[in-house]
Design a protein around this motif. Structure first.
Motif, PDB file in Angstrom:
ATOM      1  N   ARG A  99      26.306  13.451  -1.310  1.00 28.39           N
ATOM      2  CA  ARG A  99      25.819  14.801  -1.597  1.00 28.39           C
ATOM      3  C   ARG A  99      26.753  15.514  -2.580  1.00 28.39           C
ATOM      4  NH1 ARG A  99      25.213  18.379   3.399  1.00 28.39           N
ATOM      5  NH2 ARG A  99      24.095  19.738   1.926  1.00 28.39           N
ATOM      6  N   TYR A 100      28.046  15.367  -2.332  1.00 25.71           N
ATOM      7  CA  TYR A 100      29.020  15.990  -3.226  1.00 25.71           C
ATOM      8  C   TYR A 100      28.913  15.399  -4.631  1.00 25.71           C
ATOM      9  CZ  TYR A 100      33.480  17.322  -5.290  1.00 25.71           C
ATOM     10  OH  TYR A 100      34.437  17.813  -6.145  1.00 25.71           O
ATOM     11  N   ALA A 101      28.767  14.091  -4.710  1.00 26.55           N
ATOM     12  CA  ALA A 101      28.650  13.428  -6.008  1.00 26.55           C
ATOM     13  C   ALA A 101      27.395  13.865  -6.758  1.00 26.55           C
ATOM     14  CB  ALA A 101      28.654  11.914  -5.825  1.00 26.55           C
ATOM     15  N   SER A 102      26.374  14.276  -6.012  1.00 23.83           N
ATOM     16  CA  SER A 102      25.128  14.731  -6.643  1.00 23.83           C
ATOM     17  C   SER A 102      25.240  16.166  -7.144  1.00 23.83           C
ATOM     18  CB  SER A 102      23.965  14.616  -5.653  1.00 23.83           C
ATOM     19  OG  SER A 102      24.018  15.661  -4.688  1.00 23.83           O
ATOM     20  N   GLY A 103      26.322  16.858  -6.771  1.00 27.01           N
ATOM     21  CA  GLY A 103      26.543  18.210  -7.272  1.00 27.01           C
ATOM     22  C   GLY A 103      26.647  19.288  -6.220  1.00 27.01           C
ATOM     23  N   VAL A 104      26.444  18.959  -4.951  1.00 24.52           N
ATOM     24  CA  VAL A 104      26.534  19.971  -3.897  1.00 24.52           C
ATOM     25  C   VAL A 104      28.004  20.315  -3.656  1.00 24.52           C
ATOM     26  CG1 VAL A 104      26.010  20.536  -1.484  1.00 24.52           C
ATOM     27  CG2 VAL A 104      24.436  19.091  -2.803  1.00 24.52           C
ATOM     28  N   PRO A 105      28.390  21.599  -3.721  1.00 25.07           N
ATOM     29  CA  PRO A 105      29.798  21.960  -3.482  1.00 25.07           C
ATOM     30  C   PRO A 105      30.236  21.551  -2.076  1.00 25.07           C
ATOM     31  CG  PRO A 105      28.580  23.825  -4.392  1.00 25.07           C
ATOM     32  CD  PRO A 105      27.563  22.787  -4.028  1.00 25.07           C
ATOM     33  N   VAL A 106      31.461  21.112  -1.958  1.00 27.72           N
ATOM     34  CA  VAL A 106      31.957  20.692  -0.641  1.00 27.72           C
ATOM     35  C   VAL A 106      31.930  21.863   0.338  1.00 27.72           C
ATOM     36  CG1 VAL A 106      34.415  21.113  -1.176  1.00 27.72           C
ATOM     37  CG2 VAL A 106      33.785  19.414   0.565  1.00 27.72           C
ATOM     38  N   GLN A 107      32.104  23.083  -0.176  1.00 26.07           N
ATOM     39  CA  GLN A 107      32.067  24.249   0.713  1.00 26.07           C
ATOM     40  C   GLN A 107      30.681  24.448   1.328  1.00 26.07           C
ATOM     41  OE1 GLN A 107      33.244  24.210  -2.401  1.00 26.07           O
ATOM     42  NE2 GLN A 107      35.253  25.207  -2.522  1.00 26.07           N
ATOM     43  N   HIS A 108      29.645  24.068   0.605  1.00 25.90           N
ATOM     44  CA  HIS A 108      28.296  24.149   1.169  1.00 25.90           C
ATOM     45  C   HIS A 108      28.061  23.042   2.185  1.00 25.90           C
ATOM     46  CE1 HIS A 108      26.498  26.655  -2.396  1.00 25.90           C
ATOM     47  NE2 HIS A 108      27.415  27.292  -1.704  1.00 25.90           N
ATOM     48  N   ILE A 109      28.716  21.921   2.000  1.00 26.18           N
ATOM     49  CA  ILE A 109      28.571  20.809   2.945  1.00 26.18           C
ATOM     50  C   ILE A 109      29.237  21.150   4.274  1.00 26.18           C
ATOM     51  CG2 ILE A 109      29.208  18.403   3.382  1.00 26.18           C
ATOM     52  CD1 ILE A 109      28.968  17.960   0.309  1.00 26.18           C
ATOM     53  N   ILE A 110      30.451  21.721   4.207  1.00 22.99           N
ATOM     54  CA  ILE A 110      31.155  22.048   5.456  1.00 22.99           C
ATOM     55  C   ILE A 110      30.830  23.464   5.939  1.00 22.99           C
ATOM     56  CG2 ILE A 110      33.011  20.421   4.930  1.00 22.99           C
ATOM     57  CD1 ILE A 110      34.792  22.750   4.143  1.00 22.99           C
ATOM     58  N   GLY A 111      30.288  24.296   5.022  1.00 18.89           N
ATOM     59  CA  GLY A 111      29.800  25.609   5.425  1.00 18.89           C
ATOM     60  C   GLY A 111      30.787  26.752   5.320  1.00 18.89           C
ATOM     61  N   TYR A 112      31.972  26.517   4.785  1.00 25.31           N
ATOM     62  CA  TYR A 112      32.957  27.598   4.715  1.00 25.31           C
ATOM     63  C   TYR A 112      33.987  27.345   3.625  1.00 25.31           C
ATOM     64  CZ  TYR A 112      35.691  24.233   7.464  1.00 25.31           C
ATOM     65  OH  TYR A 112      36.334  23.092   7.895  1.00 25.31           O
ATOM     66  N   GLU A 113      34.746  28.392   3.326  1.00 23.14           N
ATOM     67  CA  GLU A 113      35.892  28.306   2.416  1.00 23.14           C
ATOM     68  C   GLU A 113      37.009  29.152   3.004  1.00 23.14           C
ATOM     69  OE1 GLU A 113      37.944  26.999   0.628  1.00 23.14           O
ATOM     70  OE2 GLU A 113      37.213  27.096  -1.440  1.00 23.14           O
ATOM     71  N   GLU A 114      38.235  28.737   2.782  1.00 22.45           N
ATOM     72  CA  GLU A 114      39.392  29.506   3.230  1.00 22.45           C
ATOM     73  C   GLU A 114      39.723  30.570   2.179  1.00 22.45           C
ATOM     74  OE1 GLU A 114      41.222  29.110   6.060  1.00 22.45           O
ATOM     75  OE2 GLU A 114      40.049  27.420   6.836  1.00 22.45           O
ATOM     76  N   PHE A 115      40.006  31.792   2.645  1.00 22.88           N
ATOM     77  CA  PHE A 115      40.400  32.879   1.755  1.00 22.88           C
ATOM     78  C   PHE A 115      41.394  33.749   2.506  1.00 22.88           C
ATOM     79  CE2 PHE A 115      39.991  37.059  -0.248  1.00 22.88           C
ATOM     80  CZ  PHE A 115      39.971  36.730  -1.595  1.00 22.88           C
ATOM     81  N   PHE A 116      42.563  33.891   1.945  1.00 21.74           N
ATOM     82  CA  PHE A 116      43.618  34.701   2.560  1.00 21.74           C
ATOM     83  C   PHE A 116      43.934  34.210   3.980  1.00 21.74           C
ATOM     84  CE2 PHE A 116      46.094  38.647   2.306  1.00 21.74           C
ATOM     85  CZ  PHE A 116      46.151  38.845   0.937  1.00 21.74           C
ATOM     86  N   GLY A 117      43.867  32.894   4.160  1.00 19.30           N
ATOM     87  CA  GLY A 117      44.197  32.311   5.458  1.00 19.30           C
ATOM     88  C   GLY A 117      43.114  32.452   6.506  1.00 19.30           C
ATOM     89  N   ARG A 118      41.918  32.909   6.081  1.00 23.88           N
ATOM     90  CA  ARG A 118      40.814  33.072   7.028  1.00 23.88           C
ATOM     91  C   ARG A 118      39.626  32.230   6.572  1.00 23.88           C
ATOM     92  NH1 ARG A 118      42.816  38.410   6.069  1.00 23.88           N
ATOM     93  NH2 ARG A 118      43.935  39.212   7.893  1.00 23.88           N
ATOM     94  N   ARG A 119      38.783  31.875   7.510  1.00 30.92           N
ATOM     95  CA  ARG A 119      37.623  31.043   7.217  1.00 30.92           C
ATOM     96  C   ARG A 119      36.392  31.926   6.992  1.00 30.92           C
ATOM     97  NH1 ARG A 119      36.458  25.770  10.865  1.00 30.92           N
ATOM     98  NH2 ARG A 119      38.456  25.242   9.895  1.00 30.92           N
ATOM     99  N   PHE A 120      35.838  31.854   5.788  1.00 28.94           N
ATOM    100  CA  PHE A 120      34.639  32.610   5.446  1.00 28.94           C
ATOM    101  C   PHE A 120      33.451  31.669   5.310  1.00 28.94           C
ATOM    102  CE2 PHE A 120      37.821  35.684   4.436  1.00 28.94           C
ATOM    103  CZ  PHE A 120      37.203  36.928   4.542  1.00 28.94           C
ATOM    104  N   GLN A 121      32.391  31.963   6.052  1.00 24.89           N
ATOM    105  CA  GLN A 121      31.167  31.187   5.924  1.00 24.89           C
ATOM    106  C   GLN A 121      30.558  31.455   4.550  1.00 24.89           C
ATOM    107  OE1 GLN A 121      30.274  29.026   8.491  1.00 24.89           O
ATOM    108  NE2 GLN A 121      32.245  29.721   9.287  1.00 24.89           N
TER     109      GLN A 121
END
Length: 291
Positions: free
Chosen positions: A64-86
């Motif tokens: 999925r990632y190789a096809s262009g889907v961002p890894v953050q969309h695959i796992i559902g979140y990104e870290e920002f300022f030490g916190r997990r944002f969906q």
């Protein structure tokens, strides 16, 4: 058959990514996500067995990632300022550079307002990364956040709730909700869409096809939203105030000049990000529009 180890799974995934010239850390992110461990814990468990179900999922997710889907969309979140944002396809994935904008706003707030109760608005809330972080880092801030997208606001509200941040969310286009309510702010912060439409084809597929164009593109030269801000800001900011923008590469001086023209008594400043790029523009101090 003996299961492979976590280290062997990582090695296989890294080879998969290297062959396709994709980002190597993705393998690490995915495996840490499956195991719900941090990097230190992962390193301590490299010789542990990697369950078949996880290896199967790893293969699916890497495709999925190789096809262009961002890894953050695959796992559902990104870290920002030490916190997990969906995150989802409805919001821009928070970038590390934007953390520097948050730090700069917090510093300027201390400089100009000390321990006063301060009204702040984040325009273009997206995931809520800026507004939620500011509310949590400085409880004296009364934070509102505006977004034109109701889908984005749903994501932002969810992040505020899960992180226990007190933020009021408004649906509307730029500062229109404040104009309608005749409300003025002490601080206006925004990371608006600033990518020129002409740059669309040069964007990575993960960005171009999977992040909301509404949050990416700012017209032919990328400056449309800043121009609109200049007509609305004088009606929405108090006489002592702060305006803080994130901008695209090569846009900083133009935006600073826009702010200087609108607020002739204010200090205006361009700040570099950690990579030495001019990515933040500020106006602060006396925000009256006439000398």
């Amino acid at each position: 058959m003996k299961p492979i180890t976590i280290q062997e799974a990582l090695r296989w995934a890294s080879s998969f990514l290297a062959e396709r010239e994709l980002e190597q850390p993705v393998a690490d992110w995915l495996i840490r996500h499956y195991l719900q461990v941090n990097r230190t814990e992962l390193l301590m468990r490299l010789q542990d067995p990697f369950e078949d179900q996880y290896f199967t999922q790893l293969k699916i997710d890497l495709e999925r990632y190789a096809s262009g889907v961002p890894v953050q969309h695959i796992i559902g979140y990104e870290e920002f300022f030490g916190r997990r944002f969906q995150v989802s396809e409805h919001v821009l994935i928070p970038r590390p550079e934007t953390e520097e904008l948050v730090v700069a706003v917090l510093d300027l707030k201390k400089q100009f307002f000390e321990n006063e109760q301060v009204q702040l608005v984040d325009v273009g809330a997206g995931s809520g990364a800026i507004s939620v972080t500011l509310a949590l880092e400085d409880p004296s801030l009364h934070v509102q956040a505006i977004d034109i997208s109701e889908n984005a606001l749903t994501v932002a509200r969810g992040n505020a709730q899960s992180l226990h941040a007190k933020v009021s969310f408004l649906q509307g286009d730029l500062l229109e909700p404040l104009l309608a309510a005749k409300t003025k702010m002490d601080i206006v912060v925004s990371n608006p869409p600033y990518i020129p439409l002409s740059d669309a084809e040069s964007l990575a597929i993960h960005v171009r096809e999977h992040e909301p164009h509404l949050a990416l593109f700012g017209g032919e030269d990328g400056l449309d939203l800043y121009r609109r801000f200049m007509s609305e800001l004088p009606l929405c900011i108090n006489e002592k105030g702060i305006v803080a923008f994130e901008v695209g590469v090569g846009q900083a001086e133009v935006v600073r000049e826009m702010l200087a023209a609108i607020f002739p008594l204010a200090e205006t400043e361009v700040k570099h990000d950690i990579n030495g790029k001019e990515r933040m523009v500020f106006a602060y101090g006396d925000m009256r529009v006439e000398k």
